[in-house]
Design a protein around this motif. Structure first.
Motif, PDB file in Angstrom:
ATOM      1  N   THR A   1      33.083  77.506  43.079  1.00 51.63           N
ATOM      2  CA  THR A   1      32.870  78.953  43.177  1.00 51.63           C
ATOM      3  C   THR A   1      31.404  79.201  43.494  1.00 51.63           C
ATOM      4  O   THR A   1      30.518  78.660  42.823  1.00 51.63           O
TER       5      THR A   1
ATOM      6  N   ASN B   1      35.356  83.616  36.204  1.00 47.45           N
ATOM      7  CA  ASN B   1      35.895  82.616  35.279  1.00 47.45           C
ATOM      8  C   ASN B   1      37.377  82.353  35.508  1.00 47.45           C
ATOM      9  O   ASN B   1      37.862  81.231  35.277  1.00 47.45           O
TER      10      ASN B   1
ATOM     11  N   ASN C   1      38.589  79.320  37.527  1.00 47.43           N
ATOM     12  CA  ASN C   1      38.692  78.009  36.866  1.00 47.43           C
ATOM     13  C   ASN C   1      38.202  76.875  37.771  1.00 47.43           C
ATOM     14  O   ASN C   1      38.855  75.836  37.923  1.00 47.43           O
ATOM     15  N   SER C   2      37.048  77.064  38.370  1.00 49.48           N
ATOM     16  CA  SER C   2      36.513  76.090  39.322  1.00 49.48           C
ATOM     17  C   SER C   2      35.851  74.912  38.624  1.00 49.48           C
ATOM     18  O   SER C   2      35.466  74.987  37.449  1.00 49.48           O
ATOM     19  N   ASP C   3      35.685  73.848  39.398  1.00 48.10           N
ATOM     20  CA  ASP C   3      35.030  72.655  38.861  1.00 48.10           C
ATOM     21  C   ASP C   3      33.523  72.857  38.748  1.00 48.10           C
ATOM     22  O   ASP C   3      32.893  72.347  37.823  1.00 48.10           O
ATOM     23  N   ALA C   4      32.937  73.579  39.702  1.00 47.22           N
ATOM     24  CA  ALA C   4      31.491  73.821  39.680  1.00 47.22           C
ATOM     25  C   ALA C   4      31.214  75.248  40.119  1.00 47.22           C
ATOM     26  O   ALA C   4      31.928  75.813  40.969  1.00 47.22           O
ATOM     27  N   LEU C   5      30.184  75.843  39.539  1.00 51.68           N
ATOM     28  CA  LEU C   5      29.743  77.186  39.905  1.00 51.68           C
ATOM     29  C   LEU C   5      28.345  77.070  40.490  1.00 51.68           C
ATOM     30  O   LEU C   5      27.424  76.552  39.840  1.00 51.68           O
TER      31      LEU C   5
ATOM     32  N   ARG D   1      31.566  80.146  33.302  1.00 49.75           N
ATOM     33  CA  ARG D   1      31.984  78.785  32.952  1.00 49.75           C
ATOM     34  C   ARG D   1      32.446  78.019  34.190  1.00 49.75           C
ATOM     35  O   ARG D   1      33.013  78.588  35.121  1.00 49.75           O
ATOM     36  N   ALA D   2      32.186  76.708  34.171  1.00 49.20           N
ATOM     37  CA  ALA D   2      32.695  75.791  35.191  1.00 49.20           C
ATOM     38  C   ALA D   2      32.742  74.400  34.561  1.00 49.20           C
ATOM     39  O   ALA D   2      31.869  74.039  33.763  1.00 49.20           O
ATOM     40  N   LYS D   3      33.760  73.638  34.903  1.00 50.64           N
ATOM     41  CA  LYS D   3      34.001  72.346  34.242  1.00 50.64           C
ATOM     42  C   LYS D   3      32.820  71.388  34.349  1.00 50.64           C
ATOM     43  O   LYS D   3      32.458  70.711  33.384  1.00 50.64           O
TER      44      LYS D   3
ATOM     45  N   LYS E   1      27.010  74.739  35.906  1.00 49.38           N
ATOM     46  CA  LYS E   1      26.526  75.854  36.718  1.00 49.38           C
ATOM     47  C   LYS E   1      25.173  75.468  37.296  1.00 49.38           C
ATOM     48  O   LYS E   1      24.275  75.036  36.555  1.00 49.38           O
TER      49      LYS E   1
END
Length: 409
Positions: free
Chosen positions: A165, A189, A192-196, A221-223, A226
């Motif tokens: 994202t 949010n 639900n992306s892996d990276a922001l 949030r990102a897995k 950020k």
């Protein structure tokens, strides 16, 4: 003082000219008085905000932005009306001259304005006027999630389906509706992306502009984390600082604030995103812009210790950097993420049909996905707004990009 006198004189002259067309279109005096009142209020508020209403240390306060926005809407209405009225006046002048030369009475007589043309002029002029007002009321918070799938031959297998994202150009000093910003944060949010990845311009000028919104943006949030870079407005270059030390402190405060919000700020450096034995290089440079914008970005430094064959994602605020430097670099940058243009916050976009904004005359790559020499760039249309406190046709954007490996699709 002289520029104010010239500007006000031109504005009044144009308004008087438009008023003549309004009188031809409507016989009701209250309509004429309403136009005069609105015209005076708009110019009076603009003059007040940009003279007595000046706020120390800020180029554009919220009040000044709205004063500019209302003036812009009024000028758009007047200019469109003038195009029609002036065209008719030329015709009236030619007709009067013809009757003077060839008419039986040989008198110079200008025909009266045609009510139909005056009504048409005012009706058409109301379209941009209404659009600009709508852009200030609703358009600036009309957030859109735009999704893209990009395929690569050499994407590491483990990153097939990896989702990013991107947001850009927050310009927090312009915000005036907490509920709308909270909605946008939740919308990000929900992806639900892996990276922001945030590609610059957190503020208009000063770090303190972000403090009322820091709690909301801390909730992003990102897995895999950020990450952020700086944009041209983040350096405080458009403010009259009392000292160089105050300016340097402001920049340092902004850097610290971004880190406190959970962003990993990349200043001409890189990070590796890893999945098992596979990895991709995430590179972030400081602002590099063409035509007088700050050139603090150092691409060579940012990639000095990464492998030339690594899969690379570059974060660089200004797309002119991609055009002038990145795509011609010895390294292959698979995907670059930029912002900066805002799509000028004004234009027309109908997917598959038309994509236009006046900003295209300044930036070749101004919104969306482009490909050159086997390398991609996404130019985000911006999360916030600056100057004109609205958006018309070019809506605030949340980009969601999914990376795919061609052999696995």
């Amino acid at each position: 003082m002289l520029r104010w006198i010239i500007f006000i004189s031109i504005y009044i002259a144009i308004s008087i000219y438009v008023l003549q067309g309004l009188k031809a279109a409507s016989r009701f005096p209250w309509v004429h008085y309403a136009y005069i009142t609105i015209s005076l209020l708009v110019i009076g508020n603009f003059i007040f905000q940009f003279t007595f209403g000046e706020q120390e240390g800020r180029v554009l306060s919220v009040a000044k932005s709205y004063a500019f926005g209302f003036l812009l809407a009024m000028i758009a209405f007047n200019l469109v009306t003038i195009v029609f009225l002036f065209s008719e006046d030329i015709y009236r002048l030619i007709a009067g001259t013809y009757h003077k030369i060839f008419g039986e009475s040989r008198e110079f007589s200008v025909p009266a304005r045609r009510r139909f043309l005056s009504l048409m002029a005012l009706g058409i002029a109301s379209l941009p006027f209404g659009a600009l007002l709508f852009g200030m009321y609703k358009g600036k918070y009309n957030f859109k999630v735009l999704k893209y799938n990009l395929e690569f031959d050499d994407l590491p297998d483990a990153f097939h389906g990896y989702q990013i994202t991107q947001i850009s150009d927050v310009h927090s000093g312009s915000f005036d509706d907490r509920e709308k910003i909270e909605y946008a944060i939740n919308l990000i949010n929900e992806q639900n992306s892996d990276a922001l990845l945030f590609t610059g311009d957190m503020v208009n000028n000063k770090a303190e502009e972000m403090k009322p919104w820091a709690e909301l943006f801390s909730g992003l949030r990102a897995k895999d984390g950020k990450f952020s870079v700086l944009g041209n407005h983040d350096y405080g270059d458009y403010v009259q600082w009392e000292s160089d030390a105050a300016k340097a402190k402001n920049l340092n405060d902004l850097k610290n604030l971004q880190r406190e919000m959970g962003f990993d700020l990349l200043l001409n450096e890189h990070r590796y995103l890893k999945k098992g034995d596979d990895k991709i290089a995430l590179i972030g440079v400081e602002n590099w812009g063409r035509g007088g914008f700050k050139k603090a970005g150092d691409l060579k430094k940012a990639v000095s210790i990464i492998h030339k064959d690594d899969f690379k994602i570059l974060m660089s605020h200004d797309p002119s950097h991609w055009e002038d430097v990145v795509i011609h670099d010895e390294h292959h940058y698979h995907l670059t993420l930029s912002g900066h243009t805002h799509g000028m916050q004004f234009g027309i976009e109908i997917p598959g049909w038309i994509k236009w904004s006046p900003v295209k005359w300044r930036y070749k790559y101004w919104a969306g996905i482009y490909e050159e020499l086997g390398q991609y760039i996404n130019v985000n249309r911006g999360f916030g707004f600056l100057g004109y406190p609205g958006r018309v046709g070019i809506w605030p954007e949340i980009s969601v990009i999914t990376l795919k490996k061609k052999s696995l699709t």
